[in-house]
Scaffold this motif. Structure first.
Motif, PDB file in Angstrom:
ATOM      1  N   PRO A   1       0.827  -1.214   0.000  1.00 17.55           N
ATOM      2  CA  PRO A   1       0.000   0.000   0.000  1.00 17.55           C
ATOM      3  C   PRO A   1       0.861   1.264   0.000  1.00 17.55           C
ATOM      4  CG  PRO A   1      -0.816  -1.589   1.609  1.00 17.55           C
ATOM      5  CD  PRO A   1       0.516  -2.104   1.145  1.00 17.55           C
ATOM      6  N   VAL A   2       0.733   2.035  -1.037  1.00 20.11           N
ATOM      7  CA  VAL A   2       1.419   3.319  -1.152  1.00 20.11           C
ATOM      8  C   VAL A   2       0.346   4.350  -1.490  1.00 20.11           C
ATOM      9  CG1 VAL A   2       3.101   4.699  -2.425  1.00 20.11           C
ATOM     10  CG2 VAL A   2       3.611   2.321  -1.867  1.00 20.11           C
ATOM     11  N   MET A   3       0.050   5.226  -0.561  1.00 23.97           N
ATOM     12  CA  MET A   3      -1.050   6.170  -0.771  1.00 23.97           C
ATOM     13  C   MET A   3      -0.731   7.103  -1.937  1.00 23.97           C
ATOM     14  SD  MET A   3      -0.523   8.554   2.573  1.00 23.97           S
ATOM     15  CE  MET A   3       1.085   9.185   3.007  1.00 23.97           C
ATOM     16  N   PRO A   4      -1.714   7.420  -2.752  1.00 19.73           N
ATOM     17  CA  PRO A   4      -1.484   8.338  -3.865  1.00 19.73           C
ATOM     18  C   PRO A   4      -1.298   9.762  -3.373  1.00 19.73           C
ATOM     19  CG  PRO A   4      -3.813   7.847  -3.674  1.00 19.73           C
ATOM     20  CD  PRO A   4      -3.114   6.964  -2.680  1.00 19.73           C
ATOM     21  N   MET A   5      -0.819  10.619  -4.250  1.00 22.54           N
ATOM     22  CA  MET A   5      -0.713  12.042  -3.935  1.00 22.54           C
ATOM     23  C   MET A   5      -2.024  12.711  -4.344  1.00 22.54           C
ATOM     24  SD  MET A   5       2.213  14.790  -5.049  1.00 22.54           S
ATOM     25  CE  MET A   5       1.613  15.032  -6.724  1.00 22.54           C
ATOM     26  N   SER A   6      -2.723  13.269  -3.374  1.00 21.49           N
ATOM     27  CA  SER A   6      -4.028  13.868  -3.627  1.00 21.49           C
ATOM     28  C   SER A   6      -3.887  15.378  -3.785  1.00 21.49           C
ATOM     29  CB  SER A   6      -4.990  13.557  -2.481  1.00 21.49           C
ATOM     30  OG  SER A   6      -5.174  12.161  -2.362  1.00 21.49           O
ATOM     31  N   VAL A   7      -4.396  15.891  -4.891  1.00 19.62           N
ATOM     32  CA  VAL A   7      -4.355  17.321  -5.172  1.00 19.62           C
ATOM     33  C   VAL A   7      -5.777  17.871  -5.066  1.00 19.62           C
ATOM     34  CG1 VAL A   7      -3.823  19.094  -6.892  1.00 19.62           C
ATOM     35  CG2 VAL A   7      -2.364  17.058  -6.690  1.00 19.62           C
ATOM     36  N   GLY A   8      -5.936  19.001  -4.390  1.00 17.73           N
ATOM     37  CA  GLY A   8      -7.278  19.538  -4.246  1.00 17.73           C
ATOM     38  C   GLY A   8      -7.299  21.000  -3.830  1.00 17.73           C
TER      39      GLY A   8
END
Length: 305
Positions: A264-271
């Motif tokens: 599990p490698v969390m994605p980079m979330s852009v917001g």
């Protein structure tokens, strides 16, 4: 013979993936269709775009030059098809803060589109670190921010994720791990590692490394994405970074491959982010509506399908 968008898209997919067979799978078409499109392009341009080898398709100097032009063509067509149409003419000044990664690899294109669709909205942009962005939103220095949402900490700041950018392993072309379809963090831990530090990337990375019970063999810590890109391409180490900042070529023209990580490698979330109690101005609403139409509405439509 005239140039077609089909030829451009097939060329870009082959250039990015490096193999006709894999490009065909990605495009859901036959290998012969990709091969034919590339041959047509080469005949039309009068140059060789790729050097064919047993390992795959490598761009020539002419091919790399044409790839930059192809990206412009594809983006222009996508813009024409997907540009949101405003329902009203907003006006006013909008003060937007953005982190280094967002400003360097995402925001400029959308600022240009915002200026086109809302010419009466004057956008002032400020590059800041996460802590300064939070402080500026809380004290009214900034109206809104475009940020890596997972880094936000203050309870009074509301965020809205626009998209998630998967993090993958970057490695040089012809690295032994390239023969695998995916790798674990235990595999990566055996390699010299180039660790990005900008935008709290080191903190984000160590969360998934610790969760997997592994520790990277860090050779270099750097705040420069381009330094990571060059170090990886030159064979000095590997890195795990998001698709948003990935480019298939280093500044030296060397290819960078990517592999999926099985742990599990969390994605980079852009917001987007703003103060919970901030009353939306017409300019703020136009900014939010633009990104909603460009990112969230297509996702909702796809989900309904």
């Amino acid at each position: 013979m005239s140039l077609t968008l089909r030829q451009i898209r097939y060329f870009v997919a082959t250039a990015e993936i490096g193999q006709i067979s894999q490009a065909a799978i990605h495009l859901n078409i036959s290998q012969s269709a990709v091969t034919t499109a590339i041959k047509e392009l080469e005949a039309m341009l009068g140059v060789q775009l790729f050097v064919r080898s047993a390992q795959g398709m490598n761009l020539t100097d002419a091919g790399r030059h044409f790839l930059n032009r192809a990206y412009v063509i594809v983006r222009s067509v996508d813009d024409a098809l997907n540009s949101p149409l405003p329902d009203y003419r907003a006006s006013g000044v909008l003060r937007v803060a953005a982190s280094y990664t967002v400003l360097g690899y995402f925001l400029p294109h959308h600022l240009q589109r915002m200026e086109h669709w809302h010419p009466d909205v004057s956008i002032e942009v400020f590059e800041q670190e996460r802590q300064a962005i939070e402080h500026g939103l809380l004290n009214g220095q900034f109206d809104m921010a475009v940020v890596l949402t997972a880094n936000l900490t203050h309870a009074d700041i509301v965020s809205e994720i626009l998209f998630n950018s998967e993090r993958r392993l970057w490695l040089p072309s012809h690295h032994p791990l390239c023969e695998r379809g995916a790798v674990s963090l235990a595999d990566v831990a055996q390699e010299p590692y180039i660790l990005l530090t900008v935008d709290e990337a080191e903190h984000s990375a160590m969360r998934y490394w610790e969760q997997a019970g592994q520790t990277p063999e860090v050779r270099l810590r750097t705040s420069s994405v381009e330094a990571v890109r060059s170090m990886v391409a030159n064979g000095s180490g590997v890195a795990i970074l998001s698709d948003l900042v990935h480019r298939p070529w280093s500044l030296e023209g060397k290819r960078i491959e990517t592999l999926t990580v099985t742990d599990p490698v969390m994605p980079m979330s852009v917001g987007l982010a703003w103060h919970r109690e901030r009353a939306f101005t017409p300019a703020m609403q136009a900014f939010r509506d633009y990104f909603h139409d460009a990112f969230l509405a297509p996702q909702q439509l796809s989900a309904r399908r």
